[in-house]
Structures are given as structure tokens and as C-alpha cells.
Write a protein that holds these residues in place. Sequence first.
Motif, short mmCIF file in Angstrom:
data_model
loop_
_atom_site.label_atom_id
_atom_site.label_comp_id
_atom_site.label_asym_id
_atom_site.label_seq_id
_atom_site.Cartn_x
_atom_site.Cartn_y
_atom_site.Cartn_z
N CYS A 151 -13.94 7.87 -2.79
CA CYS A 151 -13.27 6.92 -3.39
C CYS A 151 -13.16 5.80 -2.09
O CYS A 151 -13.61 5.62 -1.23
CB CYS A 151 -11.95 7.54 -3.64
N MET A 152 -12.29 4.72 -2.72
CA MET A 152 -11.94 3.42 -1.93
C MET A 152 -10.51 3.38 -1.37
O MET A 152 -9.75 3.83 -1.99
CB MET A 152 -12.34 2.44 -2.51
N GLY A 153 -10.47 2.95 -0.02
CA GLY A 153 -9.36 2.80 0.73
C GLY A 153 -8.56 1.88 -0.20
O GLY A 153 -9.22 0.61 -0.27
N GLY A 154 -7.20 1.88 -0.51
CA GLY A 154 -6.46 1.04 -1.35
C GLY A 154 -7.03 1.08 -2.96
O GLY A 154 -6.25 0.35 -3.47
N GLY A 155 -7.92 1.97 -3.28
CA GLY A 155 -8.10 2.24 -4.77
C GLY A 155 -6.81 2.92 -5.41
O GLY A 155 -6.03 3.84 -4.83
N TYR A 156 -6.81 2.52 -6.59
CA TYR A 156 -5.66 3.17 -7.48
C TYR A 156 -6.33 3.75 -8.94
O TYR A 156 -6.95 3.04 -9.48
CB TYR A 156 -4.52 2.48 -7.95
N THR A 166 -6.72 8.24 -5.19
CA THR A 166 -5.64 7.28 -5.04
C THR A 166 -5.38 7.18 -3.77
O THR A 166 -4.83 8.00 -3.16
CB THR A 166 -4.77 7.45 -5.92
N LYS A 167 -5.81 5.98 -3.17
CA LYS A 167 -5.32 5.51 -1.81
C LYS A 167 -4.64 4.32 -1.43
O LYS A 167 -4.91 3.76 -0.53
CB LYS A 167 -6.74 5.60 -0.98
N SER A 168 -4.06 3.83 -2.56
CA SER A 168 -3.18 2.64 -2.54
C SER A 168 -1.91 2.59 -1.89
O SER A 168 -1.29 1.73 -1.00
CB SER A 168 -3.09 1.96 -3.71
N LYS A 169 -1.34 3.68 -2.04
CA LYS A 169 0.07 3.98 -1.47
C LYS A 169 0.30 5.47 -1.63
O LYS A 169 -0.03 6.21 -2.51
CB LYS A 169 1.13 3.26 -2.52
N THR A 170 1.11 5.75 -0.28
CA THR A 170 1.45 7.31 -0.32
C THR A 170 2.44 7.75 -1.42
O THR A 170 2.49 8.88 -1.67
CB THR A 170 1.80 7.79 1.06
#
Length: 445
Positions: free
Chosen positions: A142-147, A158-162
Motif C-alpha cells: 500500500c501507499m504512505g498516506g493512503g486511506y 491505511t497509512k494516512s493517520k495512526t
Amino acid sequence: MSSTTAPPTERPLQDLYSWGVPHVNGGLGRITEGLMTKGDGTYVEYADGKRMLDFTCGIGVTNLGHAHPRVSGAAAEQCMKLVHSQCSIALHEPYLRLIEGLLPLMPHSSLDSFFFWNSGSEAVEMAIKMSRLFTKKQNIICMGGGYHGRTYGAMAVTKSKTIYSEGTGPLMPGVFSIPYPYWHQCGLPQSTPTSEITAFCLERLSLLLAQQTSPSDTAAIIIEPVLGEGGYVPAPPEFLQGLRKVCDEHDIILIIDEVQSGMGRTGDWWAVKESGVKPDILLTAKGLGNGFPISGIITRKELSDTLKKGSMGGTYAGNAVSCAAATEVVKVFKDDRVLENVKAREKEIFGALNALKQDGEVGKFIWDVRGKGLMVGLEFASGNAAPKSMAKRVADKCIEKGMLILTTSVFEVIRFIPPCNVSKADLEKGCKIFEEAVREVVREG
């Protein structure tokens, strides 16, 4: 009488909110207080009589505005025929009518197999499941920042926010990530050319496949062609093309998540179309039903025909009322030439925001204006020289002035998501409210 005992009569509307809020799950957050009672096109109303311009569309859902008469009318008509048949018992007409409407709109002719579910998060879950079944492999990139959602598989990618997964581990295993091609996600200078950012991210992918997840273990790569919760950043076409090449070389499924960017939001039916890239799985939701819960997982028949009967399903999957509403959404987009409106309003909103970026008083605090169609992000400066928490403060002032608008990402970003059929006058009104809010925050420091 205890607080959980049903009252003998309904509480007055003005009392219902104060009584009910303590009983609502504390994990839900809201940007406004009070009861929203009505939506009409680009506006919403609250129980206290407040009427607000809505540039959130329920986070990219009511693309045709609130309570669109044709969409709501189609749903109401279906309610009097058949509300629920359950997809494992029998198909219904709206399910097939929706396929009939969507099939010609696909970004690639190979996408000809449809499964409808209820939400974007569920669509992601199904895409992960299908990818593993199709390839007999496990890992997902997946992508950093992805939701992609808040259910367990979707949460893992999901890497948008912890906040979405904090304290809930262990998450689904076999998930790896690379930076999304955006200077902030990559830790690169803002002046870095797009070609260099793309090359950097594709090199990270190459290293990931060499060091952490072998291609022989990698089932899928999932990406939003326009980053949503991560900051409204369009992926460069050459990056998507690079992903396609890697997937073709290694028998990896390319999942294109258009839950937020699809269904006309970016000025075309699908944001991925500009790149010419063929998705193996395309995901849609949000604007598909204009407020009625529905999502779509679309792939190739040659792949979906390998699935065992019963491996797909769900109690409310492809609900008849939601399918009827979504079918009418497609018709309204065509009949009202909504894509043309998106392209016209796109020029106006970018013109207004870029003019603000060039402004002598506030422009130095605006780092970027970006997006596609009516999926537009504006990133404020951060650091010692900029007003603190600028995005949230501007959004709060917009709400005070009568316009709903949202922040997004861990950076100082405001996202504009007006209806795709927003009028020229309402768009201009919203841009003026935003400008006033920005100027006030800058003056306050």
C-alpha cells in the motif's frame, strides 16, 4: 424512569440532541454541534434554523447534491416494489440495471465483472480477499498516506493517520508500504520535479520487492489515483504506469481505489483514466449512491469466474434500493452533463485559490493548490513562520461563516468537495467565505 427507558412520547426536537449525545459512541467525532435536519442541493439545514453551504458532500458522497429529486425518487419508487432480496437468494432488476449503466463507463473494457457491497471499506476487504484468491499469494503493498477504511483489512493498508488503528493491533499481517509520490510523503524538498519523485517512489518499490516482500509472495498493490485522506494529491500518470508494469512483470493484482475520486468527482468517470492504466480491480463507493450505501468491486470475468460459489456475498450486498438510486445517479450525470459542469467549475475554483496563493498578504502561507476536477486540496505552510494549526482554524472560521469544509491528512490541508453539479454562484460564494477565513487567521497570527 432510568435514562435507558423509552419515553412515553417522542422528545421535542430541541431536546433530542442534548438527551441523545451522551448515548452516542464516544469514538465518533463531529465538526459541528446540533442536529442536521434537511439537505437540499448544495445546502444543509440544522434544527436551530441554521442553513449552511456544504463543501463536504458527506465526505465526497452527495456528488449530485443532497436529496436529489430523481435519485431519491428512484429509491422511493423501489421501496414500494422490493427493498431486499439478498444476493444469495435471487438477483433483482436494479442490480443488473446498475451493471448495464456502469459497464460502458469503465476505464478499461476488460473490467466486466461486478459485485456490489455496502461501503468503501468493505470493497477494500473484498479486493484483498479476491487478490489473494486470484494469485494464491498473501502480501499487500500500500501507499504512505493512503486511506482505505476502518475495518481490519482496510485498516491495515491505511497509512494516512495512526488514529484509525491505534491500540487495535495486531493488524492483518503481510502488509508493506512505499511512499506515495508526493514530496511531503517522501521527505523531499517541495521543489523536487515530479519525474524525480516518481523515480524515487518506484525505486522504493523495487527495493521493497527485493528486501521485504518477494514478488512470489505479493498478491496486490493498492493505490488511490488521487490521495484522499492523505492530502488530495493526484498520482503522476507515469507512477501509475510504473506500477502497472511491475504488476504485469510479477503477476501482481493492481487495485485502483476510486472510492472517493471516482464517479465524476475529478471531471471524468474515473481518475485513473488519464494515465491509461488498466486496473485489475476497480473500487467505487461514496458518490455511486449519492447517499445510499453501496460500493462496487469490479474486475475481469476471467478472474472472477475462478471464485467458488458462496465465497462472495453479504446480507445487504447489492441492496435493491441502493442499486436503484445508483442507477439513477448514472442517468442524471449523463442527462445533466454533470462532467461538463465539473470541468467548468474546476477552472473557477483553481483560479480563485491560485489567486489567493499569489496574494501579497496571505500567499506566503499557502504552499500548494492541487487536485483534479472538484477534488481540490490547498496546503498551508507549516513551521515557525506560519500561524499554528492553520487548516483547522480556517475550517472552523468557514463553519462560523456558514460553510461546511474539512481538513485532511497530517499536514495543514483543506479539502474542497462541493457537489459535482454545484452552481457557479455557489462555488464563488464558497471561495469568498474561504478567502475571508484565511485572511482572518493570518491577521490573528
